[in-house]
Scaffold this motif. Structure first.
Motif, mmCIF file in Angstrom:
data_model
loop_
_atom_site.group_PDB
_atom_site.id
_atom_site.type_symbol
_atom_site.label_atom_id
_atom_site.label_comp_id
_atom_site.label_asym_id
_atom_site.label_seq_id
_atom_site.Cartn_x
_atom_site.Cartn_y
_atom_site.Cartn_z
ATOM 1 N N UNK A 22 22.670 -73.504 39.852
ATOM 2 C CA UNK A 22 23.531 -72.852 38.859
ATOM 3 C C UNK A 22 23.397 -73.517 37.488
ATOM 4 N N UNK A 23 23.431 -74.835 37.456
ATOM 5 C CA UNK A 23 23.316 -75.553 36.184
ATOM 6 C C UNK A 23 21.940 -75.303 35.563
ATOM 7 N N UNK A 24 20.891 -75.324 36.377
ATOM 8 C CA UNK A 24 19.539 -75.070 35.866
ATOM 9 C C UNK A 24 19.443 -73.662 35.295
ATOM 10 N N UNK A 25 20.021 -72.686 35.974
ATOM 11 C CA UNK A 25 19.958 -71.301 35.482
ATOM 12 C C UNK A 25 20.753 -71.118 34.197
ATOM 13 N N UNK A 26 21.926 -71.738 34.113
ATOM 14 C CA UNK A 26 22.736 -71.630 32.898
ATOM 15 C C UNK A 26 21.973 -72.201 31.694
ATOM 16 N N UNK A 27 21.248 -73.288 31.926
ATOM 17 C CA UNK A 27 20.489 -73.923 30.853
ATOM 18 C C UNK A 27 18.986 -73.666 30.993
ATOM 19 N N UNK A 28 18.614 -72.503 31.526
ATOM 20 C CA UNK A 28 17.202 -72.225 31.842
ATOM 21 C C UNK A 28 16.289 -72.289 30.624
ATOM 22 N N UNK A 29 16.802 -71.997 29.449
ATOM 23 C CA UNK A 29 15.970 -72.029 28.244
ATOM 24 C C UNK A 29 15.405 -73.422 27.965
ATOM 25 N N UNK A 33 9.172 -76.649 31.242
ATOM 26 C CA UNK A 33 8.140 -76.859 30.229
ATOM 27 C C UNK A 33 8.061 -78.279 29.716
ATOM 28 N N UNK A 34 7.129 -78.510 28.765
ATOM 29 C CA UNK A 34 6.895 -79.861 28.243
ATOM 30 C C UNK A 34 8.083 -80.446 27.470
ATOM 31 N N UNK A 35 8.869 -79.593 26.855
ATOM 32 C CA UNK A 35 10.068 -80.041 26.153
ATOM 33 C C UNK A 35 11.262 -79.553 26.967
ATOM 34 N N UNK A 36 11.736 -80.408 27.879
ATOM 35 C CA UNK A 36 12.824 -79.968 28.741
ATOM 36 C C UNK A 36 13.984 -80.931 28.739
ATOM 37 N N UNK A 37 15.136 -80.342 28.922
ATOM 38 C CA UNK A 37 16.392 -81.080 28.999
ATOM 39 C C UNK A 37 17.149 -80.464 30.166
ATOM 40 N N UNK A 38 16.726 -80.804 31.398
ATOM 41 C CA UNK A 38 17.278 -80.186 32.607
ATOM 42 C C UNK A 38 18.591 -80.867 32.955
ATOM 43 N N UNK A 39 19.679 -80.261 32.529
ATOM 44 C CA UNK A 39 21.016 -80.821 32.684
ATOM 45 C C UNK A 39 21.358 -81.097 34.153
ATOM 46 N N UNK A 40 20.859 -80.281 35.063
ATOM 47 C CA UNK A 40 21.152 -80.451 36.489
ATOM 48 C C UNK A 40 20.646 -81.790 37.033
ATOM 49 N N UNK A 41 19.745 -82.444 36.328
ATOM 50 C CA UNK A 41 19.240 -83.745 36.763
ATOM 51 C C UNK A 41 20.343 -84.792 36.849
ATOM 52 N N UNK A 139 11.988 -88.377 27.672
ATOM 53 C CA UNK A 139 13.087 -88.422 26.702
ATOM 54 C C UNK A 139 14.220 -87.494 27.137
ATOM 55 N N UNK A 140 13.874 -86.287 27.572
ATOM 56 C CA UNK A 140 14.887 -85.358 28.082
ATOM 57 C C UNK A 140 15.556 -85.897 29.325
ATOM 58 N N UNK A 141 14.760 -86.444 30.234
ATOM 59 C CA UNK A 141 15.293 -87.018 31.475
ATOM 60 C C UNK A 141 16.233 -88.184 31.161
ATOM 61 N N UNK A 142 15.835 -89.036 30.223
ATOM 62 C CA UNK A 142 16.675 -90.173 29.854
ATOM 63 C C UNK A 142 18.019 -89.687 29.305
ATOM 64 N N UNK A 143 17.973 -88.701 28.407
ATOM 65 C CA UNK A 143 19.213 -88.193 27.807
ATOM 66 C C UNK A 143 20.177 -87.670 28.857
ATOM 67 N N UNK A 144 19.654 -86.858 29.758
ATOM 68 C CA UNK A 144 20.484 -86.287 30.816
ATOM 69 C C UNK A 144 20.995 -87.374 31.762
ATOM 70 N N UNK A 145 20.111 -88.240 32.202
ATOM 71 C CA UNK A 145 20.486 -89.279 33.164
ATOM 72 C C UNK A 145 21.442 -90.308 32.556
ATOM 73 N N UNK A 146 21.255 -90.631 31.284
ATOM 74 C CA UNK A 146 22.136 -91.582 30.608
ATOM 75 C C UNK A 146 23.560 -91.031 30.582
#
Length: 167
Positions: A22-29, A33-41, A139-146
């Motif tokens: 659900x979280x991935x789909x809400x933030x699917x945009x 891809x190479x520039x991702x910020x997968x909030x569900x992480x 960078x995206x992974x760090x932001x979400x995980x932090x």
């Protein structure tokens, strides 16, 4: 401890998987891809509280990646990436007792390893530059995980996030 999952653990794993999807789909945009910020992480942090969360998070990745334009490679490689990374996290934190240290180590490991493994996939499929992609995904992974580490720490202080049976 038994290695078999009971009904409660299966239900919780299904809920975690559904949340991930659900979280991935809400933030699917921004989830692919190479520039991702997968909030569900953020849900990767759950393994700090119980290693059995690996199954719900991994199932969530598998289902969420069904939406990926990269097809079967992203479905299988993405799921394997999560299983590998969270297994490394579980091994690295197993003897630690302070959840703050466990969460910090989880952030570091997922940032580096998840970024690396996803960059391998994207470089292979999309022919994007490896080191640039590793940096942007990390960078995206760090932001979400932090952020996730702080959220999960606060949640863990107020509710029991372990999968142990409650009386």
């Amino acid at each position: 401890m038994s290695t078999k999952m009971n009904v409660r653990e299966i239900v919780i794993s299904a809920i975690v998987a559904a949340l991930y999807v659900a979280i991935t789909f809400v933030f699917s945009a921004v989830s692919f891809g190479p520039l991702q910020f997968r909030v569900a992480e953020i849900l990767n942090c759950l393994v700090v509280y119980d290693r059995r969360y690996i199954w719900g998070v991994s199932l969530g990745v598998l289902i969420a990646n069904l939406q990926s334009s990269l097809g079967i490679i992203d479905i299988t490689w993405g799921t394997l990436t999560t299983l590998i990374t969270l297994s490394v996290v579980i091994i690295a934190i197993r003897k630690l007792t302070d959840n703050r240290v466990k969460l910090a180590l989880t952030v570091i490991i997922t940032t580096i390893l998840m970024g690396f493994l996803v960059a391998l996939e994207l470089t292979y499929i999309l022919k994007v530059p490896f080191f640039y992609t590793w940096a942007t995904v990390s960078l995206g992974e760090f932001g979400v995980m932090f952020i996730g580490a702080f959220v999960m720490y606060a949640l863990g202080k107020s509710i029991d996030l372990s999968l142990n049976k409650r009386s």
